[in-house]
Write an enzyme that holds these catalytic residues in place. Structure first.
Site, PDB file in Angstrom:
ATOM      1  N   ILE A  32       1.023  -1.097   0.333  1.00  0.00           N
ATOM      2  CA  ILE A  32       0.045  -0.263   0.352  1.00  0.00           C
ATOM      3  C   ILE A  32       0.707   1.643   0.140  1.00  0.00           C
ATOM      4  O   ILE A  32       0.533   2.573  -0.928  1.00  0.00           O
ATOM      5  CB  ILE A  32      -1.501  -0.162   1.437  1.00  0.00           C
ATOM      6  CG1 ILE A  32      -2.371  -1.094   1.165  1.00  0.00           C
ATOM      7  CG2 ILE A  32      -1.305   1.467   1.316  1.00  0.00           C
ATOM      8  CD1 ILE A  32      -3.122  -1.608   1.792  1.00  0.00           C
ATOM      9  N   ASP A  79      14.289   1.419  12.004  1.00  0.00           N
ATOM     10  CA  ASP A  79      13.098   0.906  12.558  1.00  0.00           C
ATOM     11  C   ASP A  79      12.535   2.248  13.260  1.00  0.00           C
ATOM     12  O   ASP A  79      13.008   2.908  14.278  1.00  0.00           O
ATOM     13  CB  ASP A  79      13.478   0.393  14.408  1.00  0.00           C
ATOM     14  CG  ASP A  79      12.219  -0.939  15.153  1.00  0.00           C
ATOM     15  OD1 ASP A  79      11.255  -0.324  14.803  1.00  0.00           O
ATOM     16  OD2 ASP A  79      13.076  -1.739  15.328  1.00  0.00           O
ATOM     17  N   LYS A 139       6.701  13.276  15.730  1.00  0.00           N
ATOM     18  CA  LYS A 139       7.775  14.134  15.942  1.00  0.00           C
ATOM     19  C   LYS A 139       8.674  15.038  16.015  1.00  0.00           C
ATOM     20  O   LYS A 139       9.681  15.442  15.664  1.00  0.00           O
ATOM     21  CB  LYS A 139       8.008  13.240  18.040  1.00  0.00           C
ATOM     22  CG  LYS A 139       8.821  13.563  18.696  1.00  0.00           C
ATOM     23  CD  LYS A 139       8.034  15.028  19.032  1.00  0.00           C
ATOM     24  CE  LYS A 139       8.703  15.765  20.263  1.00  0.00           C
ATOM     25  NZ  LYS A 139       8.047  16.809  21.083  1.00  0.00           N
ATOM     26  N   SER A 156      -4.258   4.356   8.508  1.00  0.00           N
ATOM     27  CA  SER A 156      -4.890   4.052   9.775  1.00  0.00           C
ATOM     28  C   SER A 156      -5.759   2.056   9.290  1.00  0.00           C
ATOM     29  O   SER A 156      -5.407   1.143   8.812  1.00  0.00           O
ATOM     30  CB  SER A 156      -6.353   4.627  10.720  1.00  0.00           C
ATOM     31  OG  SER A 156      -6.494   3.765  11.613  1.00  0.00           O
ATOM     32  N   LYS A 174      -4.332   0.986  15.988  1.00  0.00           N
ATOM     33  CA  LYS A 174      -5.125   2.516  15.197  1.00  0.00           C
ATOM     34  C   LYS A 174      -6.039   3.591  16.065  1.00  0.00           C
ATOM     35  O   LYS A 174      -6.434   4.298  15.206  1.00  0.00           O
ATOM     36  CB  LYS A 174      -6.255   0.783  14.110  1.00  0.00           C
ATOM     37  CG  LYS A 174      -4.958   0.817  13.626  1.00  0.00           C
ATOM     38  CD  LYS A 174      -3.607   1.355  12.713  1.00  0.00           C
ATOM     39  CE  LYS A 174      -2.950   0.087  11.701  1.00  0.00           C
ATOM     40  NZ  LYS A 174      -2.011   1.572  10.851  1.00  0.00           N
ATOM     41  N   ILE A 203      -8.242  -4.896   0.584  1.00  0.00           N
ATOM     42  CA  ILE A 203      -7.410  -4.089  -0.171  1.00  0.00           C
ATOM     43  C   ILE A 203      -6.662  -5.540  -1.099  1.00  0.00           C
ATOM     44  O   ILE A 203      -5.581  -6.734  -0.282  1.00  0.00           O
ATOM     45  CB  ILE A 203      -6.241  -3.555  -0.429  1.00  0.00           C
ATOM     46  CG1 ILE A 203      -6.902  -2.162   0.441  1.00  0.00           C
ATOM     47  CG2 ILE A 203      -5.548  -2.961  -1.432  1.00  0.00           C
ATOM     48  CD1 ILE A 203      -7.844  -1.208  -0.011  1.00  0.00           C
TER      49      ILE A 203
END
Length: 297
Positions: A32, A79, A139, A156, A174, A203
């Site tokens: 995706i 990571d 952040k 999400s 999520k 999907i």
């Protein structure tokens, strides 16, 4: 428009609408997220994709860079649970690509397990990757996004809209991401930054569908979608283009659901209930299913 372009997005977008823009995407080698990035590259953007597996991430970056002559795509091994690694990735992105306009938080982990079979460490691992990783990414990017009045997208899900069995860990992560995006909308709006979520449904052709389903129930699952088909990755890319383009400038704090209406019917209907969550062996042959043990009602 070429066949390759059609694969990554619908043929309706104006060429060059992201010229001079830079996107950073975690989980960028996934099916995706790589399609989201591919569409942006073909429309003029340069990109930095992040992933834990160095060889896979760099190979995908090279593939994406080939989509448009003159494009620049970085493949960075990082990571998302390591905040310092993300700070370094953002620094490299800006040094080599010149700026940062868009951030897509797409790194995620998932498998099927009832709470009986879900260890505390496994639950924490998904929270750390999906939720903490998303926070770390934003952040680390924040100072650069303020400079460009940038945009944030979280990938999400719809699982937490109902009590989806086998998905306590991902549902919790999520749901928290959706809440985080809403807070960022309010706190970062005065800086010109928007924050939104895209919630894909089922999907076709993705790692998630391969891991979380099995062939004999796929046709029933597809029929359960009101539109009567699974989605395509380019349809997630289309939603991404909309939000990041000028057309989405006044959209913030929202969740764009791209699922053919599937969440309105999601639940346990495709599986025998309650046996699917209480009896060992009722759901077998699913690649992403943790080994089950019997529960007692």
């Amino acid at each position: 428009m070429s066949a390759a372009t059609k694969k990554h997005m619908s043929p309706i977008w104006a060429p060059g609408i992201f010229e001079g823009k830079v996107v950073l995407c975690t989980g960028g080698a996934g099916s995706i997220c790589s399609t989201q990035v591919a569409a942006l590259i073909q429309l003029g953007a340069n990109a930095s994709i992040l992933g834990r597996r160095k060889d896979v991430t760099e190979a995908k970056a090279a593939e994406l860079q080939s989509l448009r002559a003159g494009s620049k795509v970085l493949g960075i091994s990082a990571d998302v649970r390591d905040y310092s690694a993300l700070v370094a990735a953002v620094k490299r992105t800006v040094e080599e690509l010149g700026r940062l306009d868009y951030v897509i938080c797409g790194a995620a982990g998932n498998f099927l397990a009832t709470v009986d079979n879900l260890s505390a460490n496994a639950f924490k691992s998904v929270i750390d990757i999906d939720l903490i990783g998303s926070y770390n990414t934003v952040k680390a990017s924040l100072d650069e996004l303020k400079k460009t009045r940038g945009k944030i997208i979280f990938v999400s899900a719809t699982l937490h809209y109902t009590g989806s069995p086998f998905q306590a860990h991902v549902s919790a992560a999520k749901a928290a991401i959706d809440a985080l995006s809403g807070v960022l909308c309010v706190e970062l709006g005065p800086y010109g930054i928007t924050s939104n979520c895209i919630a894909p449904g089922p999907i076709a052709g993705t790692e998630g569908m391969a891991r979380l389903s099995r062939p004999e129930i796929a046709s029933e699952a597809e029929r359960a979608v009101p539109i009567q088909r699974f989605g395509h990755v380019h349809e997630i890319a289309d939603a991404t283009i909309y939000l990041l383009s000028p057309a989405g400038d006044y959209v913030s704090g929202d969740v764009i659901i791209v699922d053919g209406g599937a969440w309105h019917r999601q639940g346990v209907s495709a599986l025998p209930y309650p046996e699917s969550v209480t009896r060992k062996g009722v759901v077998e042959g699913v690649k992403g299913m943790k080994q089950a043990k019997d529960s007692k009602l």
